[in-house]
Design a protein around this motif. Structure first.
Motif, mmCIF file in Angstrom:
data_model
loop_
_atom_site.group_PDB
_atom_site.id
_atom_site.type_symbol
_atom_site.label_atom_id
_atom_site.label_comp_id
_atom_site.label_asym_id
_atom_site.label_seq_id
_atom_site.Cartn_x
_atom_site.Cartn_y
_atom_site.Cartn_z
ATOM 1 N N CYS A 24 105.910 -33.339 14.604
ATOM 2 C CA CYS A 24 104.476 -33.318 14.922
ATOM 3 C C CYS A 24 104.156 -32.520 16.193
ATOM 4 O O CYS A 24 102.996 -32.277 16.492
ATOM 5 N N HIS A 25 105.175 -32.124 16.950
ATOM 6 C CA HIS A 25 105.035 -31.319 18.167
ATOM 7 C C HIS A 25 104.152 -31.992 19.224
ATOM 8 O O HIS A 25 103.513 -31.313 20.028
ATOM 9 N N ASN A 26 104.111 -33.318 19.228
ATOM 10 C CA ASN A 26 103.373 -34.069 20.242
ATOM 11 C C ASN A 26 104.343 -34.621 21.272
ATOM 12 O O ASN A 26 105.423 -35.081 20.916
ATOM 13 N N PRO A 27 103.967 -34.604 22.543
ATOM 14 C CA PRO A 27 104.800 -35.280 23.549
ATOM 15 C C PRO A 27 104.577 -36.785 23.425
ATOM 16 O O PRO A 27 103.576 -37.314 23.903
ATOM 17 N N ALA A 28 105.473 -37.454 22.756
ATOM 18 C CA ALA A 28 105.304 -38.877 22.460
ATOM 19 C C ALA A 28 106.541 -39.651 22.875
ATOM 20 O O ALA A 28 107.596 -39.076 23.140
ATOM 21 N N ALA A 29 106.399 -40.965 22.908
ATOM 22 C CA ALA A 29 107.525 -41.829 23.221
ATOM 23 C C ALA A 29 108.525 -41.798 22.066
ATOM 24 O O ALA A 29 108.148 -41.810 20.899
ATOM 25 N N HIS A 30 109.787 -41.737 22.414
ATOM 26 C CA HIS A 30 110.872 -41.766 21.435
ATOM 27 C C HIS A 30 111.803 -42.916 21.799
ATOM 28 O O HIS A 30 112.011 -43.207 22.974
ATOM 29 N N ARG A 31 112.376 -43.544 20.769
ATOM 30 C CA ARG A 31 113.316 -44.640 20.986
ATOM 31 C C ARG A 31 114.666 -44.253 20.397
ATOM 32 O O ARG A 31 114.732 -43.723 19.292
ATOM 33 N N LEU A 32 115.718 -44.538 21.140
ATOM 34 C CA LEU A 32 117.074 -44.281 20.669
ATOM 35 C C LEU A 32 117.716 -45.620 20.342
ATOM 36 O O LEU A 32 117.789 -46.508 21.196
ATOM 37 N N HIS A 33 118.146 -45.776 19.084
ATOM 38 C CA HIS A 33 118.754 -47.020 18.602
ATOM 39 C C HIS A 33 120.202 -46.767 18.210
ATOM 40 O O HIS A 33 120.549 -45.681 17.755
ATOM 41 N N ARG A 34 121.025 -47.817 18.364
ATOM 42 C CA ARG A 34 122.391 -47.805 17.841
ATOM 43 C C ARG A 34 122.482 -48.895 16.780
ATOM 44 O O ARG A 34 122.127 -50.050 17.030
ATOM 45 N N LEU A 35 122.937 -48.530 15.601
ATOM 46 C CA LEU A 35 123.101 -49.473 14.500
ATOM 47 C C LEU A 35 124.589 -49.634 14.225
ATOM 48 O O LEU A 35 125.270 -48.671 13.876
ATOM 49 N N ARG A 36 125.078 -50.842 14.430
ATOM 50 C CA ARG A 36 126.482 -51.157 14.151
ATOM 51 C C ARG A 36 126.544 -52.088 12.960
ATOM 52 O O ARG A 36 125.815 -53.076 12.903
ATOM 53 N N LYS A 37 127.426 -51.775 12.014
ATOM 54 C CA LYS A 37 127.673 -52.662 10.886
ATOM 55 C C LYS A 37 128.986 -53.370 11.158
ATOM 56 O O LYS A 37 130.004 -52.722 11.416
ATOM 57 N N LYS A 38 128.963 -54.699 11.094
ATOM 58 C CA LYS A 38 130.165 -55.475 11.362
ATOM 59 C C LYS A 38 130.575 -56.257 10.123
ATOM 60 O O LYS A 38 129.734 -56.806 9.418
#
Length: 107
Positions: A24-38
């Motif tokens: 979208c080329h907008n300066p927006a908040a981004h979240r970085l997630h880690r998904l672990r499968k156990k």
């Protein structure tokens, strides 16, 4: 004998900050997630079977998968962009603005 086994996902938020979205080329908040499968045995998590990293845009919802190295670089970049800026003293000869909701003193 009955064995109860399976996999359980564990989602962790690693970082949040402002970036320019690729879609979208907008300066927006981004979240970085880690998904672990156990792997679980009798509902007890024993070991991690897979790990994935996701970066998502809060404006348009774009979700992209990252490698571990890219996730580390992105974490550093997001933490740097989210660091609060401490206001310094006003320049010499000027007064600091009054707190929100208060009127400035009259001289």
């Amino acid at each position: 004998m009955i064995l109860i086994w399976g996999w359980k996902p564990y989602l962790t938020l690693l970082a949040t900050g402002n970036l320019v979205c690729a879609r979208c080329h907008n300066p927006a908040a981004h979240r970085l997630h880690r998904l672990r499968k156990k792997f679980t045995l009798f509902w007890i998590p024993l070991f991690t079977t897979s790990t994935r990293y996701y970066l998502d845009c809060t404006f348009c919802g774009l979700q992209s998968t990252l490698t571990e190295q890219d996730a580390e670089r992105c974490t550093a970049q997001l933490n740097a962009s989210a660091a609060p800026q401490q206001p310094g003293p006003p320049p010499y000869g000027q007064q600091a603005p009054p707190p929100y909701g208060q009127t400035p003193p009259k001289h």
